[in-house]
Design a protein around this motif. Structure first.
Motif, short mmCIF file in Angstrom:
data_model
loop_
_atom_site.label_atom_id
_atom_site.label_comp_id
_atom_site.label_asym_id
_atom_site.label_seq_id
_atom_site.Cartn_x
_atom_site.Cartn_y
_atom_site.Cartn_z
N ILE A 117 59.35 46.55 59.92
CA ILE A 117 60.28 45.88 60.56
C ILE A 117 61.60 46.30 60.34
CG2 ILE A 117 61.16 43.71 61.61
CD1 ILE A 117 58.34 42.40 60.56
N HIS A 118 61.86 46.07 58.79
CA HIS A 118 63.23 46.34 58.22
C HIS A 118 63.03 46.95 56.72
CE1 HIS A 118 66.37 45.09 61.17
NE2 HIS A 118 65.50 44.08 61.41
N TYR A 119 64.04 47.43 56.08
CA TYR A 119 63.79 47.83 54.82
C TYR A 119 65.13 47.97 54.17
CZ TYR A 119 64.75 52.59 56.39
OH TYR A 119 65.18 53.84 57.30
N SER A 120 65.33 47.97 52.96
CA SER A 120 66.44 47.88 52.24
C SER A 120 66.49 48.79 50.94
CB SER A 120 66.81 46.56 51.83
OG SER A 120 67.86 46.50 50.85
N TYR A 121 67.68 49.55 50.87
CA TYR A 121 67.60 50.32 49.60
C TYR A 121 68.32 49.77 48.50
CZ TYR A 121 66.48 54.62 52.75
OH TYR A 121 65.79 55.25 53.48
N GLY A 122 69.06 48.70 48.69
CA GLY A 122 69.63 47.84 47.56
C GLY A 122 70.28 46.95 47.94
N ALA A 123 71.23 45.91 47.41
CA ALA A 123 71.55 44.88 47.64
C ALA A 123 72.91 45.14 48.46
CB ALA A 123 72.41 44.27 46.42
N GLY A 124 72.93 44.27 49.45
CA GLY A 124 73.81 44.61 50.55
C GLY A 124 73.46 45.56 51.69
N SER A 125 72.33 46.31 51.55
CA SER A 125 71.84 47.46 52.51
C SER A 125 70.66 46.86 53.18
CB SER A 125 71.49 48.53 51.92
OG SER A 125 70.16 48.68 51.67
N THR A 126 70.66 47.10 54.55
CA THR A 126 69.37 46.89 55.54
C THR A 126 69.42 48.07 56.38
OG1 THR A 126 70.69 45.46 56.78
CG2 THR A 126 69.76 44.54 55.08
N GLU A 127 68.21 48.27 56.79
CA GLU A 127 67.83 49.51 57.88
C GLU A 127 66.77 49.24 58.59
OE1 GLU A 127 69.51 52.18 57.54
OE2 GLU A 127 70.45 51.96 55.58
N LYS A 128 66.96 49.67 59.80
CA LYS A 128 65.73 49.20 60.67
C LYS A 128 64.85 50.06 60.75
CE LYS A 128 69.01 47.76 64.43
NZ LYS A 128 69.74 48.02 65.82
N GLY A 129 63.31 49.28 60.68
CA GLY A 129 62.13 50.15 60.60
C GLY A 129 61.57 50.45 62.25
N ASP A 130 60.53 50.51 62.39
CA ASP A 130 59.82 50.91 63.44
C ASP A 130 60.11 49.75 64.55
OD1 ASP A 130 57.19 52.55 61.50
OD2 ASP A 130 59.12 53.39 62.38
N ILE A 131 59.91 48.44 64.31
CA ILE A 131 60.11 47.43 65.22
C ILE A 131 60.86 46.49 64.96
CG2 ILE A 131 57.58 47.82 66.04
CD1 ILE A 131 56.67 45.46 64.21
N PRO A 132 62.33 46.77 65.03
CA PRO A 132 63.22 45.78 64.60
C PRO A 132 63.76 44.76 65.73
CG PRO A 132 64.36 47.77 65.25
CD PRO A 132 62.79 48.18 65.13
N ALA A 181 67.67 41.16 59.17
CA ALA A 181 67.22 41.10 57.65
C ALA A 181 68.56 41.23 56.69
CB ALA A 181 66.55 42.53 57.08
N SER A 182 68.28 40.56 55.62
CA SER A 182 69.55 40.31 54.62
C SER A 182 69.27 40.42 53.29
CB SER A 182 69.88 38.92 54.75
OG SER A 182 71.09 38.56 53.81
N ARG A 183 69.84 41.30 52.48
CA ARG A 183 69.47 41.59 51.00
C ARG A 183 70.88 41.44 50.41
NH1 ARG A 183 66.65 46.06 48.57
NH2 ARG A 183 66.45 45.49 46.26
N PRO A 184 70.91 40.11 49.78
CA PRO A 184 72.08 39.44 49.30
C PRO A 184 72.10 40.01 47.63
CG PRO A 184 70.44 37.79 49.51
CD PRO A 184 69.94 38.90 50.21
N SER A 185 71.00 40.49 47.25
CA SER A 185 70.80 40.74 45.81
C SER A 185 69.51 41.63 45.47
CB SER A 185 70.48 39.31 44.97
OG SER A 185 69.30 38.92 45.02
N GLN A 186 69.38 42.20 44.45
CA GLN A 186 68.51 43.21 44.22
C GLN A 186 67.09 42.46 44.19
OE1 GLN A 186 68.41 46.05 43.69
NE2 GLN A 186 67.20 47.26 41.91
N GLU A 187 67.03 41.22 44.06
CA GLU A 187 65.96 40.50 43.68
C GLU A 187 65.22 39.87 45.21
OE1 GLU A 187 67.94 40.67 40.03
OE2 GLU A 187 68.48 39.53 41.99
N ASN A 188 66.23 39.60 46.03
CA ASN A 188 65.87 38.74 47.36
C ASN A 188 66.10 39.79 48.51
OD1 ASN A 188 65.21 36.23 46.00
ND2 ASN A 188 67.15 36.41 45.04
N PHE A 189 65.31 39.55 49.42
CA PHE A 189 65.37 40.10 50.72
C PHE A 189 64.50 39.25 51.75
CE2 PHE A 189 65.84 43.40 53.76
CZ PHE A 189 64.65 44.24 53.97
N SER A 190 65.61 38.75 52.74
CA SER A 190 65.00 37.70 53.77
C SER A 190 65.05 38.34 55.15
CB SER A 190 65.89 36.80 54.04
OG SER A 190 66.29 36.07 52.58
#
Lengths: 112, 112
Positions: free
Chosen positions: B46-61, B66-75
């Protein structure tokens, strides 16, 4: 059409028997394959990966890869009831995009 | 083994409501992913992220943010949930590039 095709959809083998699962990619950019195993109600866990032509063996599990045909197979010898699970094949490309593309899986049942 | 946790584990939502699925990893992995799993479709990105602050669309977005506020968390956020988004959602993390992806336990979402 899915870019990663797995066959068969389901497979039943007797305990102690050999299970053979197949996976083919239609994307010519793919060059790395993974096999994940997912027990019922659980999350997928990586079983084996392969990117070189030939075979790779780990215990009862052997993976083959033919890069020319983009075909990989997983063979489980001396199958155990605990091997009963959904086996997912995944592939990634060589063009800088490392995202995994999953097949729809093979449901393996090992009968005691 | 890498530790990935998800919350909630089960969620019932109403059509049109907002749903937030959370994922946490404690292995300092750069890459994080959100997949959904439906019978016959394997895992779809659906979505992916390379690091804090980044989000990218996957195949079915479509229909997901998506939200990546920190290295540890991805919503994963469903602003206006629809019954077609009823599924099992898996979060995964991985080091870099072709590193193994480690999956969380999954969240079962039912949209009524």
């Amino acid at each position: 059409q899915q870019k990663v095709q797995q066959s068969p959809e389901s497979l039943i083998v007797p305990e102690g028997g050999m299970a053979s699962l197949n996976c083919t990619s239609s994307d010519r950019n793919v060059d790395y394959f993974w096999w994940y195993r997912q027990h019922s109600g659980k999350s997928p866990k990586m079983l084996m990966s392969i990117f070189s032509n030939g075979e790779k063996e780990e215990g009862r599990f052997t993976v083959h890869l033919n890069k020319a045909s983009l075909h990989t197979s997983l063979h489980i010898r001396d199958s155990q009831p605990s091997d009963s699970a959904l086996y997912l094949c995944a592939a990634s490309g060589s063009s800088g995009s490392w995202q995994l593309i999953f097949g729809s899986g093979t449901q393996l049942t090992v009968m005691p | 083994e890498a530790a990935v946790t998800q919350s909630p584990r089960n969620k019932v939502a109403v059509t049109g409501g907002k749903v937030t699925l959370s994922c946490n990893q404690t292995n300092n992995h750069n890459n994080m992913y959100w997949y959904r799993q439906d019978t016959g479709h394997g895992l779809r990105l659906i979505h992916y992220s390379y690091g804090a602050g980044s989000t990218e669309k996957g195949d079915i977005p479509d229909g997901y943010k998506a939200s990546r506020p920190s290295q540890e968390n991805f919503s994963l956020i469903l602003e206006l949930a629809t019954p077609s988004q009823t599924s099992v959602y898996f979060c995964a993390s991985g080091g870099r590039d072709r590193d193994t992806q480690y999956f969380g336990p999954g969240t079962r979402l039912l949209v009524l």
